[in-house]
Design an enzyme around this catalytic site. Sequence first.
Site, PDB file in Angstrom:
ATOM      1  N   HIS A  59       0.702  -1.165  -0.081  1.00 45.44           N
ATOM      2  CA  HIS A  59       0.107   0.010  -0.164  1.00 45.44           C
ATOM      3  C   HIS A  59       0.935   1.265  -0.046  1.00 45.44           C
ATOM      4  O   HIS A  59       1.713   1.432   0.922  1.00 45.44           O
ATOM      5  CB  HIS A  59      -0.833  -0.051   1.395  1.00 45.44           C
ATOM      6  CG  HIS A  59      -1.762  -1.314   1.254  1.00 45.44           C
ATOM      7  ND1 HIS A  59      -1.933  -2.134   2.397  1.00 45.44           N
ATOM      8  CD2 HIS A  59      -2.595  -1.625   0.288  1.00 45.44           C
ATOM      9  CE1 HIS A  59      -2.815  -3.025   2.107  1.00 45.44           C
ATOM     10  NE2 HIS A  59      -3.227  -2.841   0.770  1.00 45.44           N
ATOM     11  N   GLU A  62       1.993   3.621   3.103  1.00 48.66           N
ATOM     12  CA  GLU A  62       2.240   2.916   4.368  1.00 48.66           C
ATOM     13  C   GLU A  62       3.896   3.265   4.586  1.00 48.66           C
ATOM     14  O   GLU A  62       4.516   2.230   4.095  1.00 48.66           O
ATOM     15  CB  GLU A  62       1.913   1.583   4.434  1.00 48.66           C
ATOM     16  CG  GLU A  62       0.357   1.588   4.699  1.00 48.66           C
ATOM     17  CD  GLU A  62      -0.155  -0.065   4.534  1.00 48.66           C
ATOM     18  OE1 GLU A  62      -1.127  -0.242   4.606  1.00 48.66           O
ATOM     19  OE2 GLU A  62       0.867  -0.968   4.092  1.00 48.66           O
ATOM     20  N   HIS A 151       3.740  -3.433   7.049  1.00 49.15           N
ATOM     21  CA  HIS A 151       2.538  -2.438   6.733  1.00 49.15           C
ATOM     22  C   HIS A 151       2.407  -1.492   7.863  1.00 49.15           C
ATOM     23  O   HIS A 151       2.836  -1.672   8.870  1.00 49.15           O
ATOM     24  CB  HIS A 151       1.096  -3.194   6.531  1.00 49.15           C
ATOM     25  CG  HIS A 151       1.085  -4.108   5.323  1.00 49.15           C
ATOM     26  ND1 HIS A 151       0.380  -3.837   4.274  1.00 49.15           N
ATOM     27  CD2 HIS A 151       1.795  -5.258   4.827  1.00 49.15           C
ATOM     28  CE1 HIS A 151       0.432  -4.886   3.092  1.00 49.15           C
ATOM     29  NE2 HIS A 151       1.217  -5.647   3.586  1.00 49.15           N
ATOM     30  N   GLU A 215       1.891  -5.572  10.936  1.00 48.86           N
ATOM     31  CA  GLU A 215       1.023  -4.290  11.015  1.00 48.86           C
ATOM     32  C   GLU A 215       1.811  -3.733  11.935  1.00 48.86           C
ATOM     33  O   GLU A 215       1.924  -3.870  13.268  1.00 48.86           O
ATOM     34  CB  GLU A 215      -0.360  -4.323  11.255  1.00 48.86           C
ATOM     35  CG  GLU A 215      -1.268  -5.143  10.247  1.00 48.86           C
ATOM     36  CD  GLU A 215      -1.516  -4.219   9.106  1.00 48.86           C
ATOM     37  OE1 GLU A 215      -0.995  -3.061   9.096  1.00 48.86           O
ATOM     38  OE2 GLU A 215      -1.890  -4.644   8.147  1.00 48.86           O
TER      39      GLU A 215
END
Length: 336
Positions: A59, A62, A151, A215
């Site tokens: 993404h 990010e 991420h 994450e």
Amino acid sequence: MLALGKLLELTLAGREPAAKVQVTVEGARLRWLAEGALEITPAAELDSGLDLLLSAGIHGNETAPIELLDRLLQGIARGDLKPRARLLFLLGNPEAMRRGERYIDQDINRLFNGRHEQSSGFEALRACELEHLASGFFNKPGRQRLHYDLHTAIRASKIEQFALYPWHEGRRHSRHELARLRAAGIEAVLLQSKGSITFSAYTYAQLEAEAFTLELGKARAFGQNQEVNLGPLEQHLQLLIEGREPLLEASALDGLQLFAVAREVIKHSDAFVLHLPADVENFSELPLGYLLAEDIAETRWVIEEPGARIIFPNPKVKNGLRAAILVVPTDATQLG
């Protein structure tokens, strides 16, 4: 510093390097493979036997993980970081990175494990290319294969740094790999129980790598990640790269929270409604009986699981995709 160490700069500028191969003083070979893709091979006598794939920017907005990979790569190119592992650095969605957007047309991280073949456009082509780059890297037998896909999340989280561990039939989640994550500062791991279409799910299921989606905090713009603490992860990656990882103690999982998937909430139509505040945090606990979501044909998701928490709520996904995951606490009894 070797010019290939400026992979992020080249990628953001949309340029190819003049020299595609460079060698460090210690004999590590840097090879540019494609846009946002750089392979590093240590000198044969220094090789630890680890093949480590580090990806970020799947993404494009990010940025904290992208900046982390940039620091590691520049350290190698300057000679400060001396690799003993084979490495593949991948910046996943270059065009979205240049625009500061999550994606251009569609979410790349929903296009792996064959899904890109059912789609078209830039992201579908890039997902296919990333699969080929990963499979070309993980093609040497008898070596340890590890993939961290880094991420940051759309929203804040009650557990800031957590991992998703893919599932594949016939394989067990590894206690050793979870201990590695704990040593890297990861606070919780979601042990998945069905196949997925993310990048880490592809390398885990198809390429037999140990693979994780990490994450690491909330997404912010380039240069604005001072509040994202990636120090423990960065230090651990340096140890892996240089082959200096310490032995992990039997108590290495202490403090690591484990979760299992209870249910996925799938958006079936434009009538889908998610009954949560727009700013709800990942891992927010939901009470029994709570009406979580509604959709066509009187479809209702009501909380039935004690201790259920919500992660990745997103009512704006396309129809047919996952709009949220309900997770519940679990333990380490099923680990390999």
